[in-house]
Design a protein around this motif. Structure first.
Motif, PDB file in Angstrom:
ATOM      1  N   PRO A   1       0.880  -1.265  -0.224  1.00 20.74           N
ATOM      2  CA  PRO A   1      -0.006   0.084   0.033  1.00 20.74           C
ATOM      3  C   PRO A   1       0.897   1.365  -0.140  1.00 20.74           C
ATOM      4  CG  PRO A   1      -0.004  -0.996   2.178  1.00 20.74           C
ATOM      5  CD  PRO A   1       0.798  -1.807   1.327  1.00 20.74           C
ATOM      6  N   GLY A   2       2.093   1.222   0.220  1.00 26.48           N
ATOM      7  CA  GLY A   2       2.935   2.494   0.042  1.00 26.48           C
ATOM      8  C   GLY A   2       2.944   3.183  -1.116  1.00 26.48           C
ATOM      9  N   THR A   3       3.584   4.139  -1.098  1.00 26.38           N
ATOM     10  CA  THR A   3       3.824   5.200  -2.406  1.00 26.38           C
ATOM     11  C   THR A   3       4.574   4.374  -3.453  1.00 26.38           C
ATOM     12  OG1 THR A   3       4.045   7.075  -0.837  1.00 26.38           O
ATOM     13  CG2 THR A   3       4.978   7.233  -3.308  1.00 26.38           C
ATOM     14  N   GLN A   4       4.053   4.491  -4.754  1.00 30.12           N
ATOM     15  CA  GLN A   4       4.680   4.156  -5.702  1.00 30.12           C
ATOM     16  C   GLN A   4       5.448   4.998  -6.577  1.00 30.12           C
ATOM     17  OE1 GLN A   4       1.642   1.737  -8.264  1.00 30.12           O
ATOM     18  NE2 GLN A   4       0.913   0.667  -6.480  1.00 30.12           N
ATOM     19  N   TYR A   5       6.499   4.624  -7.347  1.00 30.56           N
ATOM     20  CA  TYR A   5       7.385   5.358  -7.793  1.00 30.56           C
ATOM     21  C   TYR A   5       7.400   5.103  -9.378  1.00 30.56           C
ATOM     22  CZ  TYR A   5       8.497   6.529  -3.164  1.00 30.56           C
ATOM     23  OH  TYR A   5       8.508   6.945  -1.901  1.00 30.56           O
ATOM     24  N   LEU A   6       7.200   5.897 -10.143  1.00 30.29           N
ATOM     25  CA  LEU A   6       7.380   5.705 -11.721  1.00 30.29           C
ATOM     26  C   LEU A   6       8.774   5.992 -12.302  1.00 30.29           C
ATOM     27  CD1 LEU A   6       6.195   4.725 -14.630  1.00 30.29           C
ATOM     28  CD2 LEU A   6       5.381   7.137 -14.694  1.00 30.29           C
ATOM     29  N   ILE A   7       9.382   5.350 -12.487  1.00 30.19           N
ATOM     30  CA  ILE A   7      10.859   5.500 -12.879  1.00 30.19           C
ATOM     31  C   ILE A   7      11.285   5.279 -14.392  1.00 30.19           C
ATOM     32  CG2 ILE A   7      13.289   5.036 -12.272  1.00 30.19           C
ATOM     33  CD1 ILE A   7      12.409   3.925  -9.465  1.00 30.19           C
ATOM     34  N   HIS A   8      11.726   6.516 -14.854  1.00 28.47           N
ATOM     35  CA  HIS A   8      12.163   6.417 -16.442  1.00 28.47           C
ATOM     36  C   HIS A   8      13.630   6.139 -16.563  1.00 28.47           C
ATOM     37  CE1 HIS A   8       8.149   7.705 -18.065  1.00 28.47           C
ATOM     38  NE2 HIS A   8       8.185   8.274 -16.862  1.00 28.47           N
TER      39      HIS A   8
END
Length: 411
Positions: free
Chosen positions: A200-207
């Motif tokens: 449930p934690g923060t998700q990170y979109l990594i390019h």
């Protein structure tokens, strides 16, 4: 921030001019054409069965129809002088990698293509390599999923389609939830589903952008990291650009580069969704290597120095990486999604209110009277400011406008 990986990588073409094959181009894939043209390179479209053809066919010098034979398609591309291969959409990912290998051109490892396209296989491969990943089971049988759930005793689980392109997923708390979700998602007896622990934690979109380094080894570069806030229905609705100097960004970057190496990413762009597991560290939720088109590429480029399409074209045609000016790292940048909870029409007054907010720099096409659908993104707003508090204030105004009737009636 980059880390050389030990896997050798093919060098990009040394030609000053050339042709690029874009496999199954649609939407974002078509944006490669003008980006490549700026370097004097042409583009050949490769269409595939079952995928919608590109809407910009006139922009390509030739169109090659792939039917069944990789050997025949590769020979056609070689006859046209194609010197590089790019994925034009999710439908072209596997074929692009196989064609690149066949033509001895830079590309990702085709032997790991199936693993990258399946979240269940991805997690298993990472865990086998000693890299943190969600606990999960990939199965075609509901009974096995229920047995695994009872054995692991995880309080919250997510049942999802294994292909990260397909966003169908359901949060489950009980065996009854799993049974209900299984019936809703499972379309055939041969189609596996993935049941995994809910994080449930923060998700990170990594390019990222990958290519050969000076010594010929594979070099992964993190180009941007966005922290993501999600709706109760697990839709991303706010993305904040993360300062890449912090310890959090560094931990995410180092983890992502390990993942790229383990999953055979050797060349071109990728975007990963990563979260944190308490006491275990970062964990990959999905990885994709198809092109990514953002809210407003030109506006984002000005404030972040990053554009996945342009940066990929630069790497392919010259072998170079775009450098981000130091002063651009200090701006606070946020992307906000408008997600209606019911069907309706965009209210003229409230649309004008949102598009004229002090921090709103760009938007997707938001027009008064446009129809919107429940659960579907109606548009995006790009917010930029020197002070994050100004962005937070305008974000509150945006959410208030949604409740006041942005979609035609008060929520």
């Amino acid at each position: 921030m980059a880390l050389a990986a030990p896997t050798p990588a093919a060098a990009p073409p040394a030609h000053r001019r050339g042709a690029v094959a874009i496999v199954a181009p649609t939407g974002a894939g078509d944006l490669y054409v003008p980006a490549l043209a700026q370097h004097g390179w042409g583009a050949v479209a490769v269409t595939v069965p079952g995928a919608d053809p590109s809407g910009a066919a006139d922009a390509y010098s030739r169109v090659v129809a792939h039917r069944a034979s990789v050997r025949r398609t590769a020979q056609q591309l070689a006859d046209l002088g194609v010197q590089a291969i790019l994925t034009g959409s999710p439908a072209g990912t596997v074929l692009a990698e196989r064609l690149a290998a066949r033509l001895h051109l830079p590309g990702n490892d085709p032997d790991t293509a199936a693993i990258r396209r399946d979240t269940g296989l991805t997690s298993a491969a990472l865990l086998a390599a000693g890299i943190t990943a969600p606990r999960s089971i990939r199965t075609t049988r509901l009974s096995e999923a229920l047995e695994w759930s009872a054995f692991t005793q995880v309080p919250e689980l997510v049942l999802e389609h294994p292909d990260p392109v397909n966003q169908a997923s359901t949060l489950c708390h009980t065996p009854a939830d799993i049974r209900s979700a299984w019936k809703a998602i499972h379309h055939s007896g041969s189609q596996p589903l993935v049941l995994r622990e809910h994080l449930p934690g923060t998700q990170y979109l990594i390019h990222t952008l990958t290519g050969p380094s000076v010594d010929g080894s594979t070099d992964h570069t993190i180009t941007s990291i966005w922290s993501e806030l999600r709706t109760p229905h697990q839709q991303g609705n706010r993305f904040d650009l993360l300062n890449r100097r912090g310890l959090l960004a560094r931990a995410l970057a180092l983890y992502t580069m390990r993942v790229l190496t383990a999953l055979g990413v050797r060349y071109g762009p990728a975007h990963a969704v990563v979260t944190f597991i308490p006491d275990r560290g970062p964990a990959l939720l999905s990885l994709r290597t198809d092109p990514y088109a953002d809210v407003d590429s030109e506006a984002l480029r000005q404030v972040t120095g990053h554009d996945p399409i342009r940066d990929t074209a630069l790497l392919l045609t010259s072998g170079q990486r775009h450098t981000i000016p130091h002063q651009q790292r200090h701006a606070h940048v946020t992307k906000v999604a408008l997600v209606p909870q019911s069907d309706g029409l965009l209210d003229p007054y409230l649309v004008r209110t949102l598009t004229t907010l002090p921090t709103v720099t760009a938007t997707t096409g938001l027009h008064a009277g446009d129809s919107v659908r429940a659960g579907h993104v109606a548009g995006w707003l790009l917010l930029v400011a020197d002070d994050s508090r100004a962005i937070d204030q305008d974000h509150r105004v945006i959410r208030a406008a949604e409740h006041l009737g942005l979609y035609g009636s008060p929520a």
